[in-house]
Every structure is written in structure tokens, then in C-alpha cells.
Design a protein around this motif. Structure first.
Motif, PDB file in Angstrom:
ATOM      1  N   ASP A   1     113.480  40.018  31.878  1.00 48.17           N
ATOM      2  CA  ASP A   1     114.895  39.964  32.242  1.00 48.17           C
ATOM      3  C   ASP A   1     115.866  40.529  33.651  1.00 48.17           C
ATOM      4  N   LEU A   2     114.413  41.436  34.056  1.00 45.53           N
ATOM      5  CA  LEU A   2     114.400  41.921  35.330  1.00 45.53           C
ATOM      6  C   LEU A   2     113.499  40.347  36.288  1.00 45.53           C
TER       7      LEU A   2
ATOM      8  N   PRO B   1     121.234  44.856  39.835  1.00 42.52           N
ATOM      9  CA  PRO B   1     122.072  45.601  40.205  1.00 42.52           C
ATOM     10  C   PRO B   1     122.517  46.237  41.115  1.00 42.52           C
ATOM     11  N   GLN B   2     122.678  45.913  42.396  1.00 37.20           N
ATOM     12  CA  GLN B   2     122.921  46.630  42.939  1.00 37.20           C
ATOM     13  C   GLN B   2     124.355  45.640  44.053  1.00 37.20           C
ATOM     14  N   ARG B   3     125.084  46.245  44.562  1.00 31.79           N
ATOM     15  CA  ARG B   3     126.450  45.911  45.238  1.00 31.79           C
ATOM     16  C   ARG B   3     126.235  44.126  45.795  1.00 31.79           C
ATOM     17  N   ASN B   4     124.784  44.578  46.415  1.00 31.90           N
ATOM     18  CA  ASN B   4     124.271  43.136  47.941  1.00 31.90           C
ATOM     19  C   ASN B   4     122.890  42.640  47.455  1.00 31.90           C
ATOM     20  N   VAL B   5     123.545  41.508  46.122  1.00 32.42           N
ATOM     21  CA  VAL B   5     122.571  40.922  45.780  1.00 32.42           C
ATOM     22  C   VAL B   5     122.528  39.278  46.666  1.00 32.42           C
TER      23      VAL B   5
ATOM     24  N   ALA C   1     113.472  47.574  43.660  1.00 35.24           N
ATOM     25  CA  ALA C   1     115.331  47.355  43.426  1.00 35.24           C
ATOM     26  C   ALA C   1     115.979  47.418  42.594  1.00 35.24           C
ATOM     27  N   SER C   2     115.336  47.280  41.280  1.00 35.68           N
ATOM     28  CA  SER C   2     116.026  46.845  39.144  1.00 35.68           C
ATOM     29  C   SER C   2     116.087  48.748  39.612  1.00 35.68           C
ATOM     30  N   GLY C   3     115.393  49.568  40.167  1.00 30.98           N
ATOM     31  CA  GLY C   3     115.930  51.197  40.088  1.00 30.98           C
ATOM     32  C   GLY C   3     115.227  52.016  39.349  1.00 30.98           C
ATOM     33  N   MET C   4     113.818  50.662  38.609  1.00 32.90           N
ATOM     34  CA  MET C   4     112.713  51.523  38.770  1.00 32.90           C
ATOM     35  C   MET C   4     112.319  52.520  38.975  1.00 32.90           C
ATOM     36  N   SER C   5     111.330  53.574  38.054  1.00 29.57           N
ATOM     37  CA  SER C   5     110.782  54.646  38.685  1.00 29.57           C
ATOM     38  C   SER C   5     109.569  54.483  38.530  1.00 29.57           C
ATOM     39  N   ASN C   6     108.211  55.512  38.960  1.00 32.66           N
ATOM     40  CA  ASN C   6     107.341  54.733  39.522  1.00 32.66           C
ATOM     41  C   ASN C   6     106.875  55.086  38.050  1.00 32.66           C
TER      42      ASN C   6
ATOM     43  N   SER D   1     112.440  54.880  53.623  1.00 27.06           N
ATOM     44  CA  SER D   1     112.679  55.334  51.559  1.00 27.06           C
ATOM     45  C   SER D   1     113.471  54.459  51.112  1.00 27.06           C
ATOM     46  N   ARG D   2     112.526  54.699  49.482  1.00 25.80           N
ATOM     47  CA  ARG D   2     113.545  53.638  48.410  1.00 25.80           C
ATOM     48  C   ARG D   2     115.233  52.449  48.870  1.00 25.80           C
TER      49      ARG D   2
END
Length: 228
Positions: free
Chosen positions: A136-137, A143-147, A174-179, A208-209
């Protein structure tokens, strides 16, 4: 030793009974309540304060996904279900689930270990759930504004010199996943994830992330200072 308190939420009484019997074999666990839907799960969680909640997805009335954002405020939640659709797995994780196990893909020992791990904040996934999430990823928009478009992503891959594994991990970042979630999805340790991220940040000249994501998605350039 204090027993780890577990609440089971599943609309199938046979499944609930089976899970309760399995958990009863562990000396360090105790089933404190059983719920047939999300509404009852929330009520019983408030009453019994479990250490871990085992939550089904599809239940009548209030389903697991609807109850999840409320339950995770009270205790760690491990999804335990037959639902294996990628969008369901992804939504459950975004809403705060600590792991996702699909029935038929784990042994009793796997389940007991997953309950303990989720209690300690270590994510657990069975093969179908991890594969569905990764697919899926790879295919869905970020899911960021600037894709970034695929051509821009390929350009950045070459520009920054990331390895195939680093590309995979950067996409998950970039998908927002944690470590923890990245480690479980890629079947590697959190320490290995951190090592990859350190190398990725160095190559992307980021600290930074958010800055790394911006550069990876094409919204910033090397040498341009980011924020956050």
C-alpha cells in the motif's frame, strides 16, 4: 510477578473463548474482560484498565476501527483479526494500533510474544499484514501536501545516492511511520533502522525527519535549510 492484564474484543464467542484459553496458558497473563463490540470494549477498558487490548476489526455496532482511536488513549492495542486488506491495516496503524496479526498466520507462542511486545511498545505484524502495508505504501500517494511524482523520486534517488534499502526506509519515513513500525515492516531491528536513518540524513543533508521528507519529496533542495 504481576500478571499482564488483557481485554479481548471480538464478536465471535468461539474466538473469544479460544483466545482466553490460549492466554490462560501463560503464567504472566490474565484475561480481565471480554467484549463483543467496540462500544463494550471501551466501557470494559475503562472499568478494568487492561494492559493490552486484543481488538477485532469487523464487529456489529461499533467496529474495531471506530473504537480504536478511543481505546489507544487507554491501553496499547493489538489488532487480532481476519481482515487483511491493505487499507484496513494502514488505517489501523495510523489510528494508533501497536501491531496487526491476521488469524491463521501465527502460532500460540507468536501471539503471547506479540502481546508482551505490544505492551512494551514493540510493534508486531504477521506476514500478510506487513506485506499489505508495504504494498500500500509503495502504490498509494504520500500523505504530505507536496507529493513528489515518480520521475522526481527517481531523480532524487540518483541525486542523493540512496541504496535500495535506504529508498524503502525513506519512503516509510515519508509515510509517517515510527522507527518501531519501520522495523516491523522491514523485519529488521530498531537499531538497524536508526543506522539506516543516520546514513539517509547524512546523504540528504538533513537533521530532522521533516527536513529529510521535504527533500525526498522534492520540496527542498540540498543546501537549503529546513525547519523542524
Amino acid at each position: 510477578m504481576t500478571a499482564l492484564r488483557v481485554l479481548i474484543a471480538d464478536d465471535n464467542p468461539v474466538v473469544r473463548a479460544g483466545l482466553a484459553s490460549l492466554l490462560a496458558t501463560a503464567q504472566d497473563m490474565a484475561v480481565v474482560a471480554q467484549a463483543a463490540d467496540g462500544r463494550e470494549a471501551l466501557s470494559l477498558t475503562r472499568r478494568h484498565a487492561p494492559d493490552v487490548i486484543l481488538l477485532d476489526v469487523r464487529m456489529p455496532g461499533v467496529d474495531g476501527i471506530s473504537a480504536l482511536p478511543h481505546l489507544v488513549q487507554l491501553a496499547p492495542v493489538l489488532m487480532l483479526t481476519y481482515s487483511q486488506e491493505a487499507e484496513v491495516v494502514r488505517e489501523a496503524l495510523l489510528l494508533g494500533a501497536g501491531g496487526y496479526l491476521v488469524h491463521g498466520e501465527f502460532t500460540p507462542e507468536d501471539l503471547l510474544r506479540a502481546v508482551r511486545d505490544v505492551r512494551e511498545g514493540r510493534a508486531q505484524f504477521t506476514t500478510t499484514a506487513a506485506s499489505a502495508l508495504l504494498a500500500d505504501l509503495r502504490t498509494s500517494s504520500q500523505p504530505q501536501r507536496n507529493v513528489a511524482r515518480s520521475s522526481n523520486r527517481l531523480h532524487n534517488t540518483v541525486l542523493f545516492g540512496l541504496s535500495s534499502r535506504e529508498v524503502e526506509i525513506m519512503d516509510l519515513i515519508a509515510s509517517g511511520m515510527s522507527n518501531q513500525q519501520i522495523a516491523a515492516t522491514c523485519f529488521i531491528s530498531e537499531k538497524t533502522v536508526k543506522n539506516h536513518i543516520n546514513r539517509i540524513f547524512a546523504k540528504l543533508q538533513s537533521t530532522s525527519r521533516s527536513e529529510a521528507i521535504a527533500r525526498w519529496l522534492g520540496t527542498a533542495r540540498p543546501g537549503v535549510s529546513g525547519h523542524g
